[in-house]
Scaffold this motif. Structure first.
Motif, PDB file in Angstrom:
ATOM      1  N   THR A 106       0.830  -1.203   0.000  1.00 23.07           N
ATOM      2  CA  THR A 106       0.000   0.000   0.000  1.00 23.07           C
ATOM      3  C   THR A 106       0.867   1.256   0.000  1.00 23.07           C
ATOM      4  O   THR A 106       1.785   1.382   0.817  1.00 23.07           O
ATOM      5  N   TYR A 107       0.563   2.165  -0.917  1.00 19.48           N
ATOM      6  CA  TYR A 107       1.227   3.466  -0.997  1.00 19.48           C
ATOM      7  C   TYR A 107       0.237   4.548  -0.564  1.00 19.48           C
ATOM      8  O   TYR A 107      -0.929   4.535  -0.986  1.00 19.48           O
ATOM      9  N   LEU A 108       0.708   5.489   0.232  1.00 19.73           N
ATOM     10  CA  LEU A 108      -0.052   6.706   0.506  1.00 19.73           C
ATOM     11  C   LEU A 108       0.661   7.846  -0.200  1.00 19.73           C
ATOM     12  O   LEU A 108       1.825   8.140   0.090  1.00 19.73           O
ATOM     13  N   ILE A 109      -0.036   8.467  -1.140  1.00 20.20           N
ATOM     14  CA  ILE A 109       0.542   9.533  -1.958  1.00 20.20           C
ATOM     15  C   ILE A 109      -0.119  10.842  -1.550  1.00 20.20           C
ATOM     16  O   ILE A 109      -1.345  10.994  -1.653  1.00 20.20           O
ATOM     17  N   ALA A 110       0.690  11.771  -1.062  1.00 20.87           N
ATOM     18  CA  ALA A 110       0.161  13.041  -0.569  1.00 20.87           C
ATOM     19  C   ALA A 110       0.708  14.193  -1.395  1.00 20.87           C
ATOM     20  O   ALA A 110       1.909  14.282  -1.641  1.00 20.87           O
ATOM     21  N   ASP A 130      -3.030  18.585   0.765  1.00 22.33           N
ATOM     22  CA  ASP A 130      -4.130  19.073  -0.064  1.00 22.33           C
ATOM     23  C   ASP A 130      -4.712  17.965  -0.936  1.00 22.33           C
ATOM     24  O   ASP A 130      -5.870  18.003  -1.301  1.00 22.33           O
ATOM     25  N   THR A 131      -3.885  16.988  -1.289  1.00 22.29           N
ATOM     26  CA  THR A 131      -4.301  15.897  -2.153  1.00 22.29           C
ATOM     27  C   THR A 131      -3.861  14.583  -1.524  1.00 22.29           C
ATOM     28  O   THR A 131      -2.703  14.446  -1.133  1.00 22.29           O
ATOM     29  N   LEU A 132      -4.767  13.624  -1.419  1.00 20.73           N
ATOM     30  CA  LEU A 132      -4.434  12.333  -0.820  1.00 20.73           C
ATOM     31  C   LEU A 132      -4.973  11.204  -1.689  1.00 20.73           C
ATOM     32  O   LEU A 132      -6.156  11.188  -2.051  1.00 20.73           O
ATOM     33  N   LEU A 175       1.584  11.310  11.698  1.00 23.65           N
ATOM     34  CA  LEU A 175       0.198  11.348  12.149  1.00 23.65           C
ATOM     35  C   LEU A 175      -0.754  11.135  10.981  1.00 23.65           C
ATOM     36  O   LEU A 175      -1.807  10.504  11.142  1.00 23.65           O
ATOM     37  N   LEU A 176      -0.402  11.643   9.807  1.00 26.81           N
ATOM     38  CA  LEU A 176      -1.237  11.415   8.630  1.00 26.81           C
ATOM     39  C   LEU A 176      -1.316   9.930   8.307  1.00 26.81           C
ATOM     40  O   LEU A 176      -2.398   9.390   8.056  1.00 26.81           O
ATOM     41  N   PHE A 191       5.254   5.824   1.976  1.00 26.64           N
ATOM     42  CA  PHE A 191       4.685   7.162   1.996  1.00 26.64           C
ATOM     43  C   PHE A 191       5.447   8.021   0.989  1.00 26.64           C
ATOM     44  O   PHE A 191       6.680   8.099   1.022  1.00 26.64           O
ATOM     45  N   VAL A 192       4.716   8.656   0.091  1.00 27.27           N
ATOM     46  CA  VAL A 192       5.319   9.501  -0.947  1.00 27.27           C
ATOM     47  C   VAL A 192       4.605  10.840  -0.943  1.00 27.27           C
ATOM     48  O   VAL A 192       3.379  10.906  -1.097  1.00 27.27           O
ATOM     49  N   GLU A 193       5.363  11.899  -0.749  1.00 19.60           N
ATOM     50  CA  GLU A 193       4.792  13.251  -0.706  1.00 19.60           C
ATOM     51  C   GLU A 193       5.370  14.097  -1.836  1.00 19.60           C
ATOM     52  O   GLU A 193       6.588  14.109  -2.055  1.00 19.60           O
TER      53      GLU A 193
END
Length: 365
Positions: A106-110, A130-132, A175-176, A191-193
């Motif tokens: 699983t990737y969370l892209i912010a 702003d974008t998730l 925390l996100l 996690f990729v921002e």
């Protein structure tokens, strides 16, 4: 001393046993006969089949094969060096939790408002996500992309109930990540921002991306100026395209669809020969992408490459999903209008994403 076989007297034919045993004496020091020399040469040729095979290949083909090997070696060295250079430019942050692993990746892209020079100062303090988007590759190989509306009302660990994007402002990436894990039930592996500057730089690195919107727009808050239809869009307007929401009566929900459209267009452009086979474009893309990225401490350039390939597969297969929403205009006491979800529906939805059983909505038209 060896012996030669001789035919039995009076028969004129060699004895079958004697032919396998040389009974006549041979002088080891005697010069070889012409037949013996040919035999020796035949043995030499049989002992080096590779040389014999190569000698039969025309010289131009041998030179072409050597050139191909050289090109492959140079190409490998180029991409290896590019990967090492790009990997060194990535900024790493502590983001992942100690939540137990769940099946799949699983990737969370912010997309965060680390504004830099891309967006004018509008009085916003701190940083916000702003974008998730959540991308999950299930154990059965299916990959899904789900936009998480930033105004979704969620429980933030130790902070109470707030809109989802507030988790980033209150406690940063850690925390996100913890908030999204609690909301979806899925362990975040990467996690990729991408900062707002990153969108503009990425697009400019590949030239343009083709985006479509079926209405005229002049939105001063985002800077989006658009005439109805599809346009090859540069970095500045692409950034406005993914940020704009106030012109759209569906607000955050409409924006998440435009964000998915942008990601699809970017992946499509990155995979074109003009980018893939162009060393200058590769350096610009690697520099723009890694210069604008922050990832968790264990995510490197290889993981990002795998993410890009998975993202492309999602866009090709159409497995972009919309999470169930109970009320898109829920009035809160302290956070204004938010998106309200049903706990049981969310658990069922992300459970099906996790095990790969979710089916994308049927295409219309």
């Amino acid at each position: 001393m060896r012996h030669r076989a001789t035919p039995p007297a009076g028969t004129g034919r060699p004895d079958p046993v004697a032919t396998r045993v040389d009974l006549r004496p041979v002088d080891e020091d005697a010069p070889a006969s012409a037949g013996g020399a040919r035999t020796a040469r035949g043995r030499a040729r049989r002992s080096t089949p590779t040389s014999r095979t190569l000698s039969r290949i025309p010289r131009p083909l041998r030179l072409g094969a050597a050139a191909l090997v050289l090109v492959l070696l140079v190409t490998t060295a180029w991409f290896t060096g590019l990967a090492v250079w790009a990997n060194g430019r990535i900024e790493h942050v502590d983001a992942l939790s100690d939540k137990a692993d769940t099946p799949g990746v699983t990737y969370l892209i912010a997309g965060s408002d680390r504004r830099g020079g891309a967006v004018a100062d509008d009085g916003t303090t701190g940083e916000r996500a702003d974008t998730l988007m959540l991308m999950h590759k299930a154990p059965n190989g299916r990959t899904y992309l789900v936009s998480l509306p930033r105004d979704t009302l969620v429980d933030i660990p130790d902070k109470g109930t707030h809109k989802l994007n507030a988790a980033y402002a209150l406690g940063g990436p850690q925390l996100l990540v913890a908030t999204v894990e609690g909301f979806t039930g899925l362990k975040i592996d990467h996690f990729v921002e991408i900062g707002f500057d990153g969108v503009e730089q990425l697009v400019d690195a590949v030239g343009t991306v083709n985006l479509c919107l079926d209405q005229d727009v002049d939105d001063p808050k985002s800077g989006l100026k658009w005439t109805s239809g599809c346009h090859d869009t540069g970095g500045e307007q692409a950034l406005a395209f993914v940020r704009a929401r106030y012109f759209d009566p569906t607000a955050d929900l409409g924006r998440q669809k435009r964000q998915q459209q942008f990601v699809s267009a970017l992946m499509k452009k990155v995979m074109t020969p003009g980018v893939l086979l162009n060393p200058v474009a590769q350096v610009k893309l690697a520099g723009a992408g890694t210069g604008a990225l922050r990832t968790d401490s264990s995510t490197g350039i290889v993981d990002l490459g795998q993410m890009a390939l998975a993202m492309r597969a999602v866009m090709k297969d159409g497995t972009t999903m919309e999470m169930p929403i109970k009320d898109p205009d829920y009035k809160t006491k302290r956070s204004g209008v938010a998106i309200l979800t049903d706990d049981q529906q969310i658990a069922t939805f992300f459970g099906s994403i996790g095990d790969g059983s979710a089916e994308p909505p049927a295409k219309t038209g």
